[in-house]
Design a protein around this motif. Structure first.
Motif, PDB file in Angstrom:
ATOM      1  N   GLN A 143       0.816  -1.213   0.000  1.00  0.00           N
ATOM      2  CA  GLN A 143       0.000   0.000   0.000  1.00  0.00           C
ATOM      3  C   GLN A 143       0.852   1.265   0.000  1.00  0.00           C
ATOM      4  OE1 GLN A 143      -3.302   0.216   2.630  1.00  0.00           O
ATOM      5  NE2 GLN A 143      -3.800  -1.945   2.484  1.00  0.00           N
ATOM      6  N   HIS A 158       2.255   1.879  -3.426  1.00  0.00           N
ATOM      7  CA  HIS A 158       1.277   2.486  -4.335  1.00  0.00           C
ATOM      8  C   HIS A 158       1.084   3.964  -4.027  1.00  0.00           C
ATOM      9  CE1 HIS A 158      -0.760  -1.499  -5.684  1.00  0.00           C
ATOM     10  NE2 HIS A 158       0.483  -1.375  -6.071  1.00  0.00           N
ATOM     11  N   ASN A 213      -6.537   4.113   3.877  1.00  0.00           N
ATOM     12  CA  ASN A 213      -6.741   3.482   2.584  1.00  0.00           C
ATOM     13  C   ASN A 213      -8.162   2.937   2.592  1.00  0.00           C
ATOM     14  OD1 ASN A 213      -6.736   2.294   0.152  1.00  0.00           O
ATOM     15  ND2 ASN A 213      -4.839   1.138   0.432  1.00  0.00           N
ATOM     16  N   PRO A 253      -8.926   3.227  -2.894  1.00  0.00           N
ATOM     17  CA  PRO A 253      -8.200   2.118  -3.499  1.00  0.00           C
ATOM     18  C   PRO A 253      -7.149   2.518  -4.542  1.00  0.00           C
ATOM     19  CG  PRO A 253     -10.561   1.977  -4.031  1.00  0.00           C
ATOM     20  CD  PRO A 253     -10.358   3.176  -3.193  1.00  0.00           C
ATOM     21  N   ASN A 302      -6.453   1.540  -7.588  1.00  0.00           N
ATOM     22  CA  ASN A 302      -5.736   0.404  -8.147  1.00  0.00           C
ATOM     23  C   ASN A 302      -4.937   0.831  -9.352  1.00  0.00           C
ATOM     24  OD1 ASN A 302      -6.328  -2.080  -6.653  1.00  0.00           O
ATOM     25  ND2 ASN A 302      -8.408  -1.369  -6.982  1.00  0.00           N
ATOM     26  N   ASN A 359      -6.379  -5.738   1.935  1.00  0.00           N
ATOM     27  CA  ASN A 359      -5.982  -5.592   0.529  1.00  0.00           C
ATOM     28  C   ASN A 359      -6.848  -6.465  -0.374  1.00  0.00           C
ATOM     29  OD1 ASN A 359      -3.369  -3.945   0.148  1.00  0.00           O
ATOM     30  ND2 ASN A 359      -2.921  -5.211   1.927  1.00  0.00           N
ATOM     31  N   MET A 391     -10.389  -5.102  -0.647  1.00  0.00           N
ATOM     32  CA  MET A 391     -10.509  -3.912  -1.475  1.00  0.00           C
ATOM     33  C   MET A 391     -10.305  -4.216  -2.945  1.00  0.00           C
ATOM     34  SD  MET A 391      -9.338  -0.233  -0.326  1.00  0.00           S
ATOM     35  CE  MET A 391      -7.998  -0.878   0.525  1.00  0.00           C
TER      36      MET A 391
HETATM   37  C1  LIG Z   1      -5.096   0.667  -1.040  1.00  0.00           C
HETATM   38  O1  LIG Z   1      -5.151  -0.737  -1.101  1.00  0.00           O
HETATM   39  C2  LIG Z   1      -5.428  -1.252  -2.374  1.00  0.00           C
HETATM   40  C3  LIG Z   1      -5.620  -2.717  -2.240  1.00  0.00           C
HETATM   41  O2  LIG Z   1      -4.430  -3.346  -1.942  1.00  0.00           O
HETATM   42  C4  LIG Z   1      -4.316  -0.885  -3.314  1.00  0.00           C
HETATM   43  O3  LIG Z   1      -4.558  -1.393  -4.593  1.00  0.00           O
HETATM   44  C5  LIG Z   1      -4.213   0.614  -3.353  1.00  0.00           C
HETATM   45  O4  LIG Z   1      -3.166   1.002  -4.186  1.00  0.00           O
HETATM   46  C6  LIG Z   1      -4.025   1.165  -1.962  1.00  0.00           C
HETATM   47  N1  LIG Z   1      -4.081   2.618  -2.025  1.00  0.00           N
HETATM   48  C7  LIG Z   1      -3.121   3.379  -1.574  1.00  0.00           C
HETATM   49  C8  LIG Z   1      -3.321   4.824  -1.746  1.00  0.00           C
HETATM   50  O5  LIG Z   1      -2.133   2.932  -1.031  1.00  0.00           O
END
Ligand SMILES: *[C@@H]1O[C@H](CO)[C@@H](O)[C@H](O)[C@H]1NC(C)=O
Length: 475
Positions: free
Chosen positions: A28, A31, A217, A244, A246, A372, A375
C-alpha cells in the motif's frame, strides 16, 4: 543513499515513506508513493534491503518496474540480522507470529531514518513523513526537526479502525447526534492477535503525539458512514480517505491482464473458461495451513465440481530472501492435480491476484478477508466468500457480508476451533454458484465495484481527497 539523484531546488517539499515490512503494508505505501510522485513530489521509500526488494519485485499492475526506481528513491538501511523462523502450520492460532521478530527489528531503523530526515530537512522546505500506523516509534525524531511533520497511514478498513476506537469509549450509540450503526454480534478480538503483537501496537501509542493527520486506505463509496464517524471522534486531526487507486486500468472486466512481459500461466487458463465460472481461492501472505486442512480444502474443492484457481502457499517469512532455507511444499492428496486438471489449477508461486480478479472468468473470491484482498475484490466487483483467519479479518467479514452485503460467510469465525471437513467446503463452495442468494450478492458486488471505480476517476471522491492531501502538505 550516496546515489546521484539530482539535487532538488530548495523550497521544495519531499515525502518519506516508512512502511511496516509485511506484504499487505509494503504494497500500500508503495502504491501511495507512486501516486504522490505523480504530483512531481520527490518520494523516499525506506526499509531494510530485503523488504525494499520484496516490495519492488511483487508490485503488480505497473507496466515497468524500472518506472518505480525512476520515480521513487529507495533507501536500503541495513540492520543486524533478525530471527526468521518459518511459519508454524500447526500453531493453535493463525496469526503469523513468526513475523514478530521482523517487526520488532524495525525499531532499529530509527537512527538511519532520523539521519535521512535531518539531511532532507536541511535541503528542503518541508519533510513530510508518511508512516504505517505501526511504525510510529521509528519516526519519533520528527519531534525534534522543525520543518518536518508526520502523517499516519492506516492500512486497514475504516470500519475496523472505528471499532477499535469506539469500543473503549463504551460504544456510545450516537456521536455528535449521528447514530452509530454497527451490526449486532461483531466478534471480539479474542484469538485475533497474540499478546506480543498487542504490546508492539501499544509501544507505538506514545509517539502518536507527533502525528499531524491520518490517511486511510479507505473509500467513501465503500465505507462513507464509518469515515464520517471517524471524523467525529474529535481529535482535531485532519483525515483523508484516499481509497483504493488500483494501478491497473480495470474499468472493464476484460480478457486477461493488462501487463506486458511474462504473463502467468493461470491467466492463459482463465482465458479458456466461460465468463463468471471460476472461483479464485487464496488466503493471502500471512496464512499457513496444516496438512489436514489442506487435504480437506483440496477434497472439498474437487467435490464441489466447480472450477477454481487455488493459490497454495505458506505465509511469508520475515525475510523472503534468506539463504539456504527450504520453503515447505504443502502436500496435496496423491494424484490430485492430475485429477482436477480440467477444472482446477493450483498455483504455488506469486499469483497476479489483481489480474485474476479482474478477469471476466472469475466469479467469486474465496478469501481470508485481509483488507488488501477485500478492497481489490470490491473494486473489480467480485463477491467474496469469507474465511477469516486472524487480525482484522473477522471484522472485515462483518463489513463485507453484513454491512456491504457483497459476500457470504464460508467459514464462521465463531466456529474457528472446530475442525474443517471437506463436505463443509464442498457445500459452501456449491452455494456460491447458482442459488438465488448468491446471484443477488454477485449483482450487488458488481454495482458496488462500478461505483468504486467511478470514485477513482479524475473527479471522483478518492482523487479529490488525494489532491486535498497534496495541497495540504505543499501549502
Ligand atoms: C489501497 O489498497 C489497495 C488494495 O491493496 C491498493 O490497490 C491501493 O493502491 C491502496 N491505495 C493506496 C493509496 O495505497
Amino acid at each position: 543513499m550516496g546515489s546521484n539523484h539530482q539535487n532538488h531546488a530548495p523550497n521544495e517539499v519531499v515525502v518519506v515513506m516508512v512502511p511496516l515490512p509485511a506484504q499487505g503494508h509494503l504494497n500500500q505505501l508503495l502504491h501511495l508513493s507512486r501516486l504522490i510522485s505523480s504530483y512531481n513530489i520527490p518520494v523516499h521509500f525506506t526499509g531494510t534491503p530485503s523488504h525494499n526488494r520484496q516490495a519492488k519485485i511483487r508490485v503488480h499492475g505497473w507496466d515497468q518496474t524500472s518506472d518505480l526506481t525512476d520515480m521513487i528513491q529507495f533507501h536500503d538501511f541495513t540492520i543486524p540480522p533478525f530471527l526468521c523462523p518459518p511459519p508454524d502450520p500447526n500453531a493453535p492460532h493463525k496469526f503469523p507470529s513468526h513475523l514478530l521478530p521482523s517487526f520488532e527489528a524495525t525499531t532499529l531503523l530509527r537512527n538511519p531514518v532520523a539521519a535521512l530526515l535531518r539531511k532532507l530537512a536541511s535541503e528542503t522546505r518541508r519533510v513530510v513523513v508518511i508512516h504505517d500506523s505501526l511504525m510510529a516509534s521509528v519516526i519519533q525524531d520528527v519531534g525534534s526537526i522543525v520543518n518536518s511533520e508526520s502523517y499516519t497511514f492506516h492500512t486497514v478498513s475504516a470500519f475496523t479502525i472505528f471499532l477499535y476506537l469506539w469500543e473503549p469509549m463504551g460504544k456510545p450509540p450516537q456521536l455528535e447526534g449521528v447514530d452509530v450503526k454497527i451490526p449486532d454480534n461483531v466478534p471480539g478480538l479474542e484469538d485475533c492477535f497474540p499478546d506480543e503483537f498487542l504490546d508492539f501496537i501499544a509501544a507505538q501509542y506514545e509517539y502518536m503525539k507527533y502525528n499531524s493527520g491520518n490517511i486511510y486506505n479507505a473509500s467513501k463509496t465503500i465505507e462513507g458512514e464509518y469515515i464520517d464517524l471517524l471524523n467525529k471522534l474529535g481529535d482535531n486531526k485532519k483525515h483523508w480517505a484516499i481509497g483504493p487507486f488500483n494501478p491497473v486500468s480495470i474499468s472493464e472486466k476484460k480478457e486477461g491482464g493488462s501487463n506486458s512481459g511474462t504473463r502467468h500461466v493461470c491467466l492463459d487458463w482463465l482465458d479458456k473458461q466461460e465468463a463468471n465460472s471460476v472461483i479464485y481461492v487464496s488466503f493471502g501472505t500471512t496464512t499457513t495451513m496444516n496438512e489436514e486442512l489442506i487435504k480437506e480444502l483440496a477434497i472439498g474443492l474437487e467435490q464441489s465440481n466447480q472450477k477454481f484457481i487455488w493459490v497454495l502457499r505458506d505465509a511469508d517469512r520475515g525475510d523472503l530472501f534468506i539463504e539456504g532455507e527450504q520453503v515447505r511444499k504443502a502436500e496435496l492428496p496423491k494424484g490430485y492435480e492430475e485429477r482436477v486438471k480440467d477444472r482446477g489449477v493450483v498455483v504455488r508461486d506469486w499469483a497476479p491476484q489483481l489480474e485474476i480478479l479482474s478477469h471476466k472468468a472469475t466469479a467469486w473470491f474465496l478469501s481470508h478477508c485481509g483488507w488488501n484482498s477485500c478492497m481489490e475484490s470490491i473494486t473489480v466487483g467480485v463477491p467474496i466468500a469469507c474465511w477469516p483467519m486472524h487480525s482484522d479479518q473477522p471484522r472485515n467479514t462483518v463489513l463485507v457480508t453484513r454491512v456491504l452485503k457483497v459476500g457470504i460467510v464460508i467459514r464462521d469465525w465463531e466456529r474457528r476451533d472446530e475442525p474443517v471437513t471437506s463436505s463443509m467446503v464442498k457445500d459452501g463452495v456449491k452455494k456460491l454458484m447458482g442459488s438465488g442468494e448468491a446471484y443477488e450478492i454477485r449483482k450487488r458486488a458488481g454495482e458496488l465495484g462500478t461505483a468504486v471505480r467511478k470514485s477513482m476517476g479524475e473527479d471522483g471522491a478518492s482523487r479529490v481527497e488525494l489532491s486535498s492531501f497534496i495541497a495540504h502538505i505543499t501549502r
